[in-house]
Design a protein around this motif. Structure first.
Motif, PDB file in Angstrom:
ATOM      1  N   ALA A   1       0.838  -1.201   0.000  1.00 19.88           N
ATOM      2  CA  ALA A   1       0.000   0.000   0.000  1.00 19.88           C
ATOM      3  C   ALA A   1       0.873   1.251   0.000  1.00 19.88           C
ATOM      4  N   ALA A   2       1.933   1.256   0.798  1.00 21.47           N
ATOM      5  CA  ALA A   2       2.837   2.402   0.836  1.00 21.47           C
ATOM      6  C   ALA A   2       3.510   2.597  -0.518  1.00 21.47           C
ATOM      7  N   ALA A   3       3.909   1.488  -1.153  1.00 24.01           N
ATOM      8  CA  ALA A   3       4.554   1.576  -2.467  1.00 24.01           C
ATOM      9  C   ALA A   3       3.593   2.119  -3.514  1.00 24.01           C
ATOM     10  N   GLU A   4       2.338   1.693  -3.479  1.00 21.39           N
ATOM     11  CA  GLU A   4       1.358   2.173  -4.448  1.00 21.39           C
ATOM     12  C   GLU A   4       1.061   3.653  -4.244  1.00 21.39           C
ATOM     13  N   LEU A   5       1.040   4.094  -2.980  1.00 20.59           N
ATOM     14  CA  LEU A   5       0.849   5.516  -2.709  1.00 20.59           C
ATOM     15  C   LEU A   5       2.000   6.330  -3.292  1.00 20.59           C
ATOM     16  N   ALA A   6       3.215   5.846  -3.090  1.00 18.05           N
ATOM     17  CA  ALA A   6       4.383   6.543  -3.638  1.00 18.05           C
ATOM     18  C   ALA A   6       4.339   6.577  -5.155  1.00 18.05           C
ATOM     19  N   PHE A   7       3.929   5.467  -5.753  1.00 21.40           N
ATOM     20  CA  PHE A   7       3.847   5.372  -7.212  1.00 21.40           C
ATOM     21  C   PHE A   7       2.819   6.357  -7.756  1.00 21.40           C
ATOM     22  N   GLY A   8       1.642   6.384  -7.143  1.00 27.41           N
ATOM     23  CA  GLY A   8       0.596   7.297  -7.587  1.00 27.41           C
ATOM     24  C   GLY A   8       1.002   8.755  -7.433  1.00 27.41           C
ATOM     25  N   ALA A   9       1.656   9.076  -6.316  1.00 25.84           N
ATOM     26  CA  ALA A   9       2.091  10.446  -6.091  1.00 25.84           C
ATOM     27  C   ALA A   9       3.172  10.853  -7.085  1.00 25.84           C
ATOM     28  N   GLN A  10       4.082   9.923  -7.386  1.00 19.92           N
ATOM     29  CA  GLN A  10       5.142  10.223  -8.344  1.00 19.92           C
ATOM     30  C   GLN A  10       4.563  10.465  -9.740  1.00 19.92           C
ATOM     31  N   LEU A  11       3.625   9.627 -10.153  1.00 22.67           N
ATOM     32  CA  LEU A  11       2.999   9.814 -11.456  1.00 22.67           C
ATOM     33  C   LEU A  11       2.286  11.163 -11.534  1.00 22.67           C
TER      34      LEU A  11
END
Length: 215
Positions: free
Chosen positions: A145-155
């Motif tokens: 979940a933390a990784a997906e949040l980081a991914f979404g924020a980066q995009l």
């Protein structure tokens, strides 16, 4: 967004390292190890705060709960509610983001919760993102979940503004760092390591599509 200048550039043009506009750094670290000025807290349906949100609500004297009750914010997917300079904490801004019901919580939903369609935070210099305690029924592990949040924020932080020559400097986004706070930083870093190359690929593709010759 950091782009490796040694990688081959698209034939349509060799974009400079400065062309991708986004966060320079994405970090996943333990909650106690980071100092952030702006905090984002995910909220489930029916205004359900997780452990982190409850702790923050207590420190602010119930400001988060009162703000939700005084608005139409209920924790539905991609709902947002900004709270400026809440008392009792040193954050300049707390942004509540809805993630919906537990059974609806997926990788895509987490990415969207980190990147609402009209983000008020792209002009900010840093950001603290932390998932609330995942609601019952969800299938996403905390580290993922933390990784997906980081991914979404980066995009969402990416912005192509090469041709916006008349835009004033103060209107340009100045986001420098995205920090995702998690109880499992090592596992989250490994999970994000598989997503970060994809974020860079998306940026390269966007640059190529916008820079290719028209004839």
């Amino acid at each position: 967004m950091r782009i490796d200048p040694t990688r081959p550039a698209p034939r349509a043009g060799r974009p400079s390292r400065e062309e991708p506009r986004g966060a320079d750094e994405v970090r996943l670290c333990e909650a106690r190890a980071a100092q952030v000025r702006h905090r984002r807290v995910t909220v489930a349906t029916d205004r359900a705060l997780g452990a982190a949100g409850q702790d923050l609500d207590q420190k602010t004297g119930g400001t988060l709960s009162r703000a939700m009750k005084a608005s139409r914010f209920t924790g539905k997917k991609e709902e947002t509610l900004a709270i400026l300079a809440p008392a009792g904490v040193e954050f300049d801004r707390v942004l509540l983001v809805g993630i919906g019901k537990g059974e609806d919580l997926s990788e895509a939903a987490l990415q969207a919760s980190a990147a609402p369609s009209s983000p008020p935070w792209t002009v900010r210099r840093d950001r603290g993102l932390r998932p609330a305690r995942l609601p019952d029924g969800g299938t996403v592990a905390p580290d993922a979940a933390a990784a997906e949040l980081a991914f979404g924020a980066q995009l969402r932080s990416y912005r192509f503004d090469k041709y916006r020559t008349t835009e004033k400097k103060e209107a340009k986004p100045s986001l420098k760092k995205i920090i995702v706070l998690t109880a499992e930083p090592d596992a989250a870093k490994r999970a994000y390591g598989r997503l970060e190359p994809l974020a860079e690929s998306v940026a390269y593709t966007a640059i190529w599509c916008r820079s290719r010759p028209t004839s």
